[in-house]
Design a protein around this motif. Structure first.
Motif, PDB file in Angstrom:
ATOM      1  N   TYR A 192     -23.071  44.466 -45.650  1.00  0.00           N
ATOM      2  CA  TYR A 192     -24.428  44.837 -46.049  1.00  0.00           C
ATOM      3  C   TYR A 192     -25.497  44.128 -45.226  1.00  0.00           C
ATOM      4  O   TYR A 192     -26.602  44.654 -45.048  1.00  0.00           O
ATOM      5  CB  TYR A 192     -24.612  44.616 -47.550  1.00  0.00           C
ATOM      6  CG  TYR A 192     -23.839  45.647 -48.351  1.00  0.00           C
ATOM      7  CD1 TYR A 192     -24.254  46.968 -48.375  1.00  0.00           C
ATOM      8  CD2 TYR A 192     -22.678  45.304 -49.030  1.00  0.00           C
ATOM      9  CE1 TYR A 192     -23.543  47.930 -49.071  1.00  0.00           C
ATOM     10  CE2 TYR A 192     -21.964  46.263 -49.736  1.00  0.00           C
ATOM     11  CZ  TYR A 192     -22.395  47.569 -49.755  1.00  0.00           C
ATOM     12  OH  TYR A 192     -21.681  48.530 -50.438  1.00  0.00           O
ATOM     13  N   ALA A 193     -25.174  42.971 -44.676  1.00  0.00           N
ATOM     14  CA  ALA A 193     -26.112  42.338 -43.738  1.00  0.00           C
ATOM     15  C   ALA A 193     -26.307  43.220 -42.513  1.00  0.00           C
ATOM     16  O   ALA A 193     -27.428  43.356 -41.988  1.00  0.00           O
ATOM     17  CB  ALA A 193     -25.594  40.957 -43.333  1.00  0.00           C
ATOM     18  N   ARG A 214     -24.195  56.053 -45.844  1.00  0.00           N
ATOM     19  CA  ARG A 214     -25.345  56.775 -45.295  1.00  0.00           C
ATOM     20  C   ARG A 214     -26.544  55.830 -45.341  1.00  0.00           C
ATOM     21  O   ARG A 214     -26.909  55.332 -46.420  1.00  0.00           O
ATOM     22  CB  ARG A 214     -25.628  58.053 -46.082  1.00  0.00           C
ATOM     23  CG  ARG A 214     -26.794  58.878 -45.531  1.00  0.00           C
ATOM     24  CD  ARG A 214     -27.059  60.084 -46.398  1.00  0.00           C
ATOM     25  NE  ARG A 214     -26.006  61.069 -46.294  1.00  0.00           N
ATOM     26  CZ  ARG A 214     -26.003  62.077 -45.417  1.00  0.00           C
ATOM     27  NH1 ARG A 214     -27.001  62.219 -44.578  1.00  0.00           N
ATOM     28  NH2 ARG A 214     -25.004  62.931 -45.391  1.00  0.00           N
ATOM     29  N   ILE A 215     -27.165  55.583 -44.206  1.00  0.00           N
ATOM     30  CA  ILE A 215     -28.330  54.704 -44.133  1.00  0.00           C
ATOM     31  C   ILE A 215     -29.575  55.563 -44.299  1.00  0.00           C
ATOM     32  O   ILE A 215     -29.809  56.479 -43.507  1.00  0.00           O
ATOM     33  CB  ILE A 215     -28.377  53.946 -42.795  1.00  0.00           C
ATOM     34  CG1 ILE A 215     -27.056  53.223 -42.536  1.00  0.00           C
ATOM     35  CG2 ILE A 215     -29.533  52.955 -42.784  1.00  0.00           C
ATOM     36  CD1 ILE A 215     -26.962  52.596 -41.153  1.00  0.00           C
ATOM     37  N   THR A 216     -30.354  55.282 -45.331  1.00  0.00           N
ATOM     38  CA  THR A 216     -31.528  56.088 -45.626  1.00  0.00           C
ATOM     39  C   THR A 216     -32.757  55.209 -45.785  1.00  0.00           C
ATOM     40  O   THR A 216     -32.660  53.983 -45.887  1.00  0.00           O
ATOM     41  CB  THR A 216     -31.315  56.893 -46.922  1.00  0.00           C
ATOM     42  OG1 THR A 216     -31.139  55.981 -48.013  1.00  0.00           O
ATOM     43  CG2 THR A 216     -30.086  57.788 -46.822  1.00  0.00           C
ATOM     44  N   MET A 222     -26.727  53.725 -50.686  1.00  0.00           N
ATOM     45  CA  MET A 222     -26.187  52.374 -50.621  1.00  0.00           C
ATOM     46  C   MET A 222     -26.169  51.722 -51.999  1.00  0.00           C
ATOM     47  O   MET A 222     -25.183  51.086 -52.395  1.00  0.00           O
ATOM     48  CB  MET A 222     -27.011  51.539 -49.642  1.00  0.00           C
ATOM     49  CG  MET A 222     -26.466  50.120 -49.396  1.00  0.00           C
ATOM     50  SD  MET A 222     -27.099  48.910 -50.587  1.00  0.00           S
ATOM     51  CE  MET A 222     -28.836  48.867 -50.129  1.00  0.00           C
ATOM     52  N   TYR A 223     -27.238  51.886 -52.772  1.00  0.00           N
ATOM     53  CA  TYR A 223     -27.277  51.282 -54.102  1.00  0.00           C
ATOM     54  C   TYR A 223     -26.252  51.910 -55.035  1.00  0.00           C
ATOM     55  O   TYR A 223     -25.650  51.220 -55.869  1.00  0.00           O
ATOM     56  CB  TYR A 223     -28.683  51.376 -54.689  1.00  0.00           C
ATOM     57  CG  TYR A 223     -29.651  50.406 -54.078  1.00  0.00           C
ATOM     58  CD1 TYR A 223     -29.384  49.045 -54.076  1.00  0.00           C
ATOM     59  CD2 TYR A 223     -30.848  50.846 -53.501  1.00  0.00           C
ATOM     60  CE1 TYR A 223     -30.275  48.136 -53.513  1.00  0.00           C
ATOM     61  CE2 TYR A 223     -31.742  49.950 -52.930  1.00  0.00           C
ATOM     62  CZ  TYR A 223     -31.446  48.596 -52.941  1.00  0.00           C
ATOM     63  OH  TYR A 223     -32.325  47.696 -52.376  1.00  0.00           O
ATOM     64  N   MET A 227     -23.230  49.857 -56.929  1.00  0.00           N
ATOM     65  CA  MET A 227     -22.974  49.931 -58.362  1.00  0.00           C
ATOM     66  C   MET A 227     -21.502  50.234 -58.621  1.00  0.00           C
ATOM     67  O   MET A 227     -20.884  49.657 -59.524  1.00  0.00           O
ATOM     68  CB  MET A 227     -23.859  51.000 -59.006  1.00  0.00           C
ATOM     69  CG  MET A 227     -25.331  50.610 -59.085  1.00  0.00           C
ATOM     70  SD  MET A 227     -25.610  49.180 -60.169  1.00  0.00           S
ATOM     71  CE  MET A 227     -25.172  49.893 -61.763  1.00  0.00           C
ATOM     72  N   GLY A 228     -20.933  51.139 -57.812  1.00  0.00           N
ATOM     73  CA  GLY A 228     -19.519  51.435 -57.952  1.00  0.00           C
ATOM     74  C   GLY A 228     -18.659  50.228 -57.619  1.00  0.00           C
ATOM     75  O   GLY A 228     -17.644  49.961 -58.296  1.00  0.00           O
ATOM     76  N   GLU A 229     -19.049  49.478 -56.614  1.00  0.00           N
ATOM     77  CA  GLU A 229     -18.308  48.269 -56.252  1.00  0.00           C
ATOM     78  C   GLU A 229     -18.414  47.215 -57.353  1.00  0.00           C
ATOM     79  O   GLU A 229     -17.447  46.489 -57.629  1.00  0.00           O
ATOM     80  CB  GLU A 229     -18.836  47.715 -54.932  1.00  0.00           C
ATOM     81  CG  GLU A 229     -18.513  48.595 -53.738  1.00  0.00           C
ATOM     82  CD  GLU A 229     -19.154  48.085 -52.465  1.00  0.00           C
ATOM     83  OE1 GLU A 229     -19.984  47.157 -52.545  1.00  0.00           O
ATOM     84  OE2 GLU A 229     -18.828  48.613 -51.387  1.00  0.00           O
ATOM     85  N   LEU A 230     -19.580  47.122 -57.993  1.00  0.00           N
ATOM     86  CA  LEU A 230     -19.753  46.168 -59.088  1.00  0.00           C
ATOM     87  C   LEU A 230     -18.819  46.503 -60.242  1.00  0.00           C
ATOM     88  O   LEU A 230     -18.194  45.612 -60.843  1.00  0.00           O
ATOM     89  CB  LEU A 230     -21.214  46.187 -59.560  1.00  0.00           C
ATOM     90  CG  LEU A 230     -21.625  45.108 -60.553  1.00  0.00           C
ATOM     91  CD1 LEU A 230     -21.559  43.728 -59.910  1.00  0.00           C
ATOM     92  CD2 LEU A 230     -23.044  45.374 -61.072  1.00  0.00           C
ATOM     93  N   PHE A 231     -18.692  47.784 -60.541  1.00  0.00           N
ATOM     94  CA  PHE A 231     -17.767  48.217 -61.594  1.00  0.00           C
ATOM     95  C   PHE A 231     -16.340  47.813 -61.242  1.00  0.00           C
ATOM     96  O   PHE A 231     -15.606  47.266 -62.087  1.00  0.00           O
ATOM     97  CB  PHE A 231     -17.864  49.728 -61.786  1.00  0.00           C
ATOM     98  CG  PHE A 231     -16.836  50.286 -62.725  1.00  0.00           C
ATOM     99  CD1 PHE A 231     -17.038  50.251 -64.097  1.00  0.00           C
ATOM    100  CD2 PHE A 231     -15.654  50.838 -62.234  1.00  0.00           C
ATOM    101  CE1 PHE A 231     -16.080  50.753 -64.963  1.00  0.00           C
ATOM    102  CE2 PHE A 231     -14.694  51.343 -63.099  1.00  0.00           C
ATOM    103  CZ  PHE A 231     -14.909  51.299 -64.467  1.00  0.00           C
TER     104      PHE A 231
END
Length: 247
Positions: A192-193, A214-216, A222-223, A227-231
């Motif tokens: 993420y850096a 996808r970079i937007t 990205m968010y 959130m999926g990774e946090l789950f």
């Protein structure tokens, strides 16, 4: 293939290197290619800019340490180069798998956990960005990696965007390879850096589609991923993606 190639590999595990890239069938026979093992660098960009300076050949292939290049891989590369010499001699960056902005991926690779991605195709296919597993460029193009980009992610995306900003087109080529990776569902802070660096650098050229994210402008994709990774991190910490790297 008579053309000499410089292969540059950023390495942090000699065992993985020895049992994958250096065991590639296309490199087992006597050859005149140069192999640069880049160890001890703080980022891929710094490692590979150094490799460009060391390269004895114009054609440079930057490759992951866990890539296996089958017999005949260099011949497939040569066919793509011959096509581009006729149709787009000013090409920027080539690779074995890339992403278009709206039409999905292009390429032909096997990746642990995903299986075979793509299928053989004739002419090089235009893409927006390339996966870093294999990147191909010419030293004489003047392209260089951004040494301000930290860590070891998204340097292929950035290189493609730099080539495009100079009016060069980038392509995926049909040169099958094996990515013997150890896949995971959670991307680290180091990834993420790199995301934030590219989001700031290319804010006037967004969106950018990569194989991971996808970079937007507003970072919605990205968010959602985070959130999926946090789950997964807190509720399914032992979940694996696909399979493990083959011995």
């Amino acid at each position: 293939m008579n053309r000499c190639i410089t292969f540059a590999v950023a390495v942090n595990d000699r065992h993985i290197l020895n049992t994958n890239f250096l065991a590639s069938p296309c490199l087992l026979q006597p050859h005149r290619h140069q192999i640069l093992i880049q160890e001890g660098y703080t980022s891929a960009a710094i490692a590979y800019n150094d490799a460009i300076e060391k390269s004895q050949n114009d054609l440079i292939v930057f490759v992951h340490q866990d890539i296996i290049l089958p017999e005949g891989w260099a011949d497939n590369l040569e066919r793509a180069l011959e096509h581009l010499a006729e149709h787009d001699p000013n090409w920027g960056v080539l690779g074995t798998y890339g992403e278009t902005l709206h039409e999905g991926g292009r390429g032909y690779v096997y990746s642990t956990g995903l299986g075979i991605m793509g299928r053989p195709f004739e002419a090089p296919a235009r893409i927006q960005t390339l996966d870093e597993i294999v990147l191909i460029m010419r030293k004489s193009s003047g392209l260089r990696f951004d040494d301000q980009l930290p860590n070891f992610h998204m340097y292929g995306t950035d290189l493609c965007m730099m080539a495009e900003s100079e009016g060069r087109k980038n392509y995926a080529i049909s040169a099958f390879c094996i990515h013997n990776t150890n896949p995971g569902l959670i991307l680290g802070d180091d990834f993420y850096a790199c995301y934030w660096h590219l989001q700031r650098k290319w804010r006037e050229r967004l969106p950018i589609k990569t194989t991971c994210v996808r970079i937007t402008r507003h970072n919605g994709w990205m968010y959602r991923r985070k959130m999926g990774e946090l789950f997964l991190r807190y509720f399914r910490p032992n979940k694996k993606f696909g399979g493990n790297r083959a011995a």
